[in-house]
Design a protein around this motif. Structure first.
Motif, short mmCIF file in Angstrom:
data_model
loop_
_atom_site.label_atom_id
_atom_site.label_comp_id
_atom_site.label_asym_id
_atom_site.label_seq_id
_atom_site.Cartn_x
_atom_site.Cartn_y
_atom_site.Cartn_z
N UNK A 153 0.95 -1.20 -0.06
CA UNK A 153 0.16 0.05 0.04
C UNK A 153 0.76 1.30 -0.04
N UNK A 154 1.83 1.16 0.72
CA UNK A 154 2.84 2.51 0.76
C UNK A 154 3.40 2.58 -0.72
N UNK A 155 3.92 1.64 -1.21
CA UNK A 155 4.50 1.74 -2.45
C UNK A 155 3.60 2.27 -3.42
N UNK A 156 2.37 1.69 -3.28
CA UNK A 156 1.46 2.18 -4.45
C UNK A 156 0.91 3.68 -4.38
N UNK A 157 0.89 4.11 -3.00
CA UNK A 157 0.42 5.40 -2.84
C UNK A 157 1.54 6.37 -3.18
#
Length: 300
Positions: A153-157
């Motif tokens: 999620x952190x990478x996507x955002x």
């Protein structure tokens, strides 16, 4: 009245249904047995669970055979497909996915209650024992779903927003890819180390594994998002942006589906939430990139 006597009174439609169920039971018996063989060494407890369920399926097939007299053969295509899923995504995912598909089959039993005395007992047996046994299934990778979600999620955002902003700020695939890789690599190390320190501060003995799962999820996501900018020509930045956004949606859908099946959670709500956040950040960053480019008058 014996099974043979009852079978003479069954309709052709019911006999075909029983034959289909007989094939399904044999197929599942073979699947459980083969997956148990795969995980025997690393997880003997879970292998024992699968063998017990598989033996139960074999007994059910024998009961249906007493009514049909049919020499059924398992669906080897389904066996190979499910075993492959177990090897790639883990046995818990494969087993839960198979059982989710079986839920619709439970309704079929209701049509047999009036004609086949054994149907009600087998239905209750499957609903009670199989779900009970499958609830015992446990797998290391599922313990770290939280860590994977954190990294993913952190990478996507972060990367979606960064790449979207850089796309119109730089309007050059090679420069965007260079910036994205540098940002992604440093962010991967930062996120993994943060997860390690967080786990250590909580006194968790699995801090290293937790940070490894987080780092791997982050790194894979970074690679997939930057890939279109690396492969396409420098001027095709709009196409790269669209492919990157499509990749984001596919990653979210794939991972959400995996988690929803393995942990029995709702797919739609989790997917909508993650996709809305990631794509929303991308749109905002995209606008910021345009504003910064115009305000600063930078032409790369």
């Amino acid at each position: 009245m014996s099974a043979a006597e009852i079978s003479k009174k069954l309709s052709s439609q019911t006999l075909k249904l029983l034959q289909k169920m007989q094939v399904g039971e044999l197929t599942e018996h073979l699947i459980y047995t083969r997956v148990a063989d795969i995980i025997e060494k690393r997880s003997p407890e879970n292998a024992a669970v699968l063998r017990r369920v598989g033996e139960e399926e074999r007994r059910h097939a024998a009961i249906w055979k007493s009514y049909t007299g049919f020499e059924a053969k398992p669906d080897l295509h389904k066996v190979r497909r499910t075993v492959l899923l177990a090897r790639i995504f883990g046995f818990t995912f494969a087993m839960k996915k198979m059982e989710n598909g079986e839920e619709s089959a439970q309704k079929t039993y209701g049509r047999l209650f009036a004609e086949v005395p054994e149907a009600e007992r087998i239905c209750a047996d499957e609903e009670r024992h199989e779900q009970e046994l499958l609830a015992m299934l446990d797998e290391e990778r599922l313990h770290y779903v939280g860590s994977m979600v954190l990294g993913l999620n952190d990478a996507l955002v972060e990367l979606t927003g960064t790449l979207a902003g850089l796309t119109f700020a730089m309007q050059n695939n090679k420069l965007v890819a260079l910036s994205g890789l540098i940002t992604g690599a440093s962010a991967t190390l930062s996120m993994a180390s943060s997860e390690y320190l967080s786990a250590r501060s909580e006194g968790r003995p699995d801090a290293l594994k937790s940070c490894v799962y987080t780092g791997i999820a982050y790194l894979i996501t970074v690679t997939l998002l930057v890939l279109p900018y690396l492969l396409l020509p420098a001027g095709a930045y709009l196409v790269s942006l669209l492919i990157m956004l499509l990749t984001v949606v596919l990653i979210i859908a794939g991972f959400t589906y995996y988690v929803s099946v393995a942990q029995g959670l709702a797919f739609r709500r989790r997917f909508t939430e993650m996709a809305s956040i990631s794509l929303g950040v991308a749109v905002i960053s995209f606008i910021i990139g345009l504003i910064v480019k115009q305000c600063l008058g930078i032409d790369v």
